[in-house]
Design a protein around this motif. Structure first.
Motif, PDB file in Angstrom:
ATOM      1  N   UNK A 188      38.519  76.260  24.774  1.00 29.67           N
ATOM      2  CA  UNK A 188      37.409  75.711  24.332  1.00 29.67           C
ATOM      3  C   UNK A 188      36.647  76.817  23.396  1.00 29.67           C
ATOM      4  N   UNK A 189      37.555  77.693  23.086  1.00 26.96           N
ATOM      5  CA  UNK A 189      36.719  79.221  22.585  1.00 26.96           C
ATOM      6  C   UNK A 189      35.714  79.671  23.406  1.00 26.96           C
ATOM      7  N   UNK A 190      35.433  79.485  24.591  1.00 27.73           N
ATOM      8  CA  UNK A 190      34.740  80.129  25.278  1.00 27.73           C
ATOM      9  C   UNK A 190      33.280  79.456  25.160  1.00 27.73           C
ATOM     10  N   UNK A 191      33.261  78.285  24.422  1.00 28.08           N
ATOM     11  CA  UNK A 191      32.229  77.644  24.430  1.00 28.08           C
ATOM     12  C   UNK A 191      31.084  77.519  25.532  1.00 28.08           C
ATOM     13  N   UNK A 192      29.868  77.936  25.365  1.00 29.18           N
ATOM     14  CA  UNK A 192      28.876  78.017  26.587  1.00 29.18           C
ATOM     15  C   UNK A 192      28.443  76.461  27.186  1.00 29.18           C
ATOM     16  N   UNK A 193      28.965  75.958  28.041  1.00 31.52           N
ATOM     17  CA  UNK A 193      28.613  74.750  28.748  1.00 31.52           C
ATOM     18  C   UNK A 193      27.666  75.152  29.857  1.00 31.52           C
ATOM     19  N   UNK A 194      27.245  74.258  30.575  1.00 39.93           N
ATOM     20  CA  UNK A 194      26.082  74.268  31.747  1.00 39.93           C
ATOM     21  C   UNK A 194      27.030  74.995  32.936  1.00 39.93           C
ATOM     22  N   UNK A 211      27.034  82.254  20.857  1.00 39.18           N
ATOM     23  CA  UNK A 211      27.906  83.483  21.299  1.00 39.18           C
ATOM     24  C   UNK A 211      27.217  84.447  20.484  1.00 39.18           C
ATOM     25  N   UNK A 212      26.432  84.349  19.117  1.00 40.86           N
ATOM     26  CA  UNK A 212      25.889  85.469  18.629  1.00 40.86           C
ATOM     27  C   UNK A 212      24.505  85.495  19.127  1.00 40.86           C
ATOM     28  N   UNK A 213      23.843  84.708  19.943  1.00 39.00           N
ATOM     29  CA  UNK A 213      22.661  84.922  20.652  1.00 39.00           C
ATOM     30  C   UNK A 213      22.898  85.813  21.928  1.00 39.00           C
ATOM     31  N   UNK A 214      24.190  85.449  22.456  1.00 38.09           N
ATOM     32  CA  UNK A 214      24.290  86.372  23.568  1.00 38.09           C
ATOM     33  C   UNK A 214      24.864  87.732  23.295  1.00 38.09           C
ATOM     34  N   UNK A 215      25.471  87.814  22.009  1.00 38.89           N
ATOM     35  CA  UNK A 215      25.841  89.338  21.696  1.00 38.89           C
ATOM     36  C   UNK A 215      24.428  89.894  21.303  1.00 38.89           C
ATOM     37  N   UNK A 216      23.417  89.174  20.761  1.00 41.33           N
ATOM     38  CA  UNK A 216      22.157  89.914  20.436  1.00 41.33           C
ATOM     39  C   UNK A 216      21.330  90.327  21.567  1.00 41.33           C
ATOM     40  N   UNK A 217      21.569  89.780  22.662  1.00 42.34           N
ATOM     41  CA  UNK A 217      21.040  90.223  23.919  1.00 42.34           C
ATOM     42  C   UNK A 217      21.644  91.498  24.395  1.00 42.34           C
ATOM     43  N   UNK A 218      22.635  91.829  23.960  1.00 42.11           N
ATOM     44  CA  UNK A 218      23.309  93.327  24.455  1.00 42.11           C
ATOM     45  C   UNK A 218      22.673  94.334  23.523  1.00 42.11           C
ATOM     46  N   UNK A 219      22.836  95.342  24.423  1.00 46.75           N
ATOM     47  CA  UNK A 219      22.458  96.860  23.617  1.00 46.75           C
ATOM     48  C   UNK A 219      23.342  97.171  22.536  1.00 46.75           C
ATOM     49  N   UNK A 220      24.591  96.916  22.725  1.00 52.09           N
ATOM     50  CA  UNK A 220      25.545  97.541  21.919  1.00 52.09           C
ATOM     51  C   UNK A 220      26.470  96.246  21.634  1.00 52.09           C
ATOM     52  N   UNK A 221      26.864  96.426  20.327  1.00 49.02           N
ATOM     53  CA  UNK A 221      27.873  95.369  19.994  1.00 49.02           C
ATOM     54  C   UNK A 221      29.128  96.095  19.121  1.00 49.02           C
ATOM     55  N   UNK A 222      30.175  95.906  19.771  1.00 48.26           N
ATOM     56  CA  UNK A 222      31.406  96.400  19.077  1.00 48.26           C
ATOM     57  C   UNK A 222      32.414  95.436  18.695  1.00 48.26           C
ATOM     58  N   UNK A 223      32.463  95.178  17.691  1.00 55.62           N
ATOM     59  CA  UNK A 223      33.161  93.957  16.939  1.00 55.62           C
ATOM     60  C   UNK A 223      34.819  94.396  16.405  1.00 55.62           C
ATOM     61  N   UNK A 224      35.657  93.576  16.821  1.00 58.22           N
ATOM     62  CA  UNK A 224      37.065  93.773  16.219  1.00 58.22           C
ATOM     63  C   UNK A 224      36.966  93.444  14.736  1.00 58.22           C
ATOM     64  N   UNK A 225      37.790  93.725  13.877  1.00 56.35           N
ATOM     65  CA  UNK A 225      37.895  93.469  12.410  1.00 56.35           C
ATOM     66  C   UNK A 225      37.842  91.982  11.908  1.00 56.35           C
ATOM     67  N   UNK A 226      38.414  91.501  13.249  1.00 54.10           N
ATOM     68  CA  UNK A 226      38.626  89.957  12.919  1.00 54.10           C
ATOM     69  C   UNK A 226      37.415  89.061  13.345  1.00 54.10           C
ATOM     70  N   UNK A 227      36.245  89.757  13.577  1.00 57.26           N
ATOM     71  CA  UNK A 227      35.120  89.001  14.219  1.00 57.26           C
ATOM     72  C   UNK A 227      34.422  88.238  13.247  1.00 57.26           C
ATOM     73  N   UNK A 285      30.108  79.275  20.384  1.00 58.67           N
ATOM     74  CA  UNK A 285      28.744  78.528  20.526  1.00 58.67           C
ATOM     75  C   UNK A 285      28.788  77.980  21.638  1.00 58.67           C
ATOM     76  N   UNK A 286      27.468  76.936  21.849  1.00 57.45           N
ATOM     77  CA  UNK A 286      27.422  76.311  22.715  1.00 57.45           C
ATOM     78  C   UNK A 286      28.285  74.990  22.767  1.00 57.45           C
ATOM     79  N   UNK A 287      28.508  74.480  23.883  1.00 60.49           N
ATOM     80  CA  UNK A 287      29.309  73.198  23.862  1.00 60.49           C
ATOM     81  C   UNK A 287      28.863  72.149  23.220  1.00 60.49           C
TER      82      UNK A 287
END
Length: 257
Positions: free
Chosen positions: A24-30, A112-128, A65-67
């Motif tokens: 599910x591309x790691x979509x956030x469900x309940x 998913x972007x909102x989850x990353x925004x809550x982190x102190x650091x974000x390291x992205x692969x070049x395919x992000x 994203x969310x589910x």
């Protein structure tokens, strides 16, 4: 990879959380949100924790994203409850006292972007790929995106991304300050390991105090924030880390924290 919703691994006080719904591309469900919250509650109690890494299973997605299949038939009240539960979890991640690092591989959209925004650091692969595409679904971000994104990149860029719903690549995410670093997909784990080694070479409580000063100070006026910094600076002299760190400097050796 097991059938657990979250894979938890640990090495020398660094905990890695892998969100595990790759089909599910790691979509956030309940269920995933509830499981993440449970894991974070346990981590909050840890005095020996040095850092937390969070990533998504598979090569295609951090969190897409969310589910949507779960959300589509919710009533307004059900949607409010869902968003509130997610916000509680995201805030719990944000408020961990140690550095939290998002390792972003592939899609990092919506929740998913909102989850990353809550982190102190974000390291992205070049395919992000990053984005807040919720307006295309007839809603707005509901897990903190309208508040954390402008605080990260400024209100003009946040309005651009949220009201157009457009997606950006890792290079643009780096340019606007959404992520800290961009590396090739194959280097993501190695860079994360090097970063956590840097954390380990510094005072554990000093890092926690630095995070507290920055996060709490951002929500205060400058004089109050400076007073907070002074208090936390002085508090450092009450512990063993300051004595060891300054002693090592004078003695021209590496500190043993």
């Amino acid at each position: 990879m097991s059938d657990k919703l979250i894979e938890v691994t640990e090495k020398e006080g660094v905990v890695r959380l892998t969100l595990n719904r790759p089909k599910a591309l790691n979509a956030l469900n309940s269920d995933l949100i509830a499981e993440l919250n449970k894991v974070l509650v346990d981590l909050e109690q840890r005095d020996d924790l040095r850092a937390v890494l969070i990533t998504g299973a598979g090569e295609k997605s951090f969190v897409a994203g969310a589910d949507i299949s779960e959300m589509r038939d919710k009533t307004p009240e059900e949607a409010r409850v869902f968003a509130s539960q997610a916000l509680t979890t995201v805030k719990r991640l944000e408020r961990l006292p140690v550095p939290v690092v998002a390792l972003v591989n592939g899609f990092c959209l919506g929740g998913g972007c909102e989850l990353a925004l809550a982190c102190d650091w974000a390291i992205a692969s070049d395919n992000a790929i990053f984005g807040q595409p919720e307006v295309g679904l007839g809603v707005i971000p509901g897990f903190g995106g309208t508040q954390r994104l402008p605080r990260r990149v400024g209100p003009a860029l946040a309005l651009d991304l949220i009201t157009t719903g457009r997606k950006i690549d890792a290079a643009e995410a780096l340019r606007i300050g959404l992520v800290n670093r961009v590396v090739s997909a194959g280097e993501l784990d190695a860079v994360a390991e090097e970063l956590t080694k840097q954390f380990a070479g510094n005072g554990r409580q000093a890092i926690r105090s630095a995070k507290q000063a920055i996060h709490d100070g951002m929500d205060q006026d400058l004089d109050s924030a400076l007073a907070l910094e002074t208090s936390l600076f002085a508090l450092g002299f009450a512990g063993e880390e300051q004595s060891e760190g300054m002693g090592a400097f004078v003695e021209k050796r590496k500190p043993n924290f």
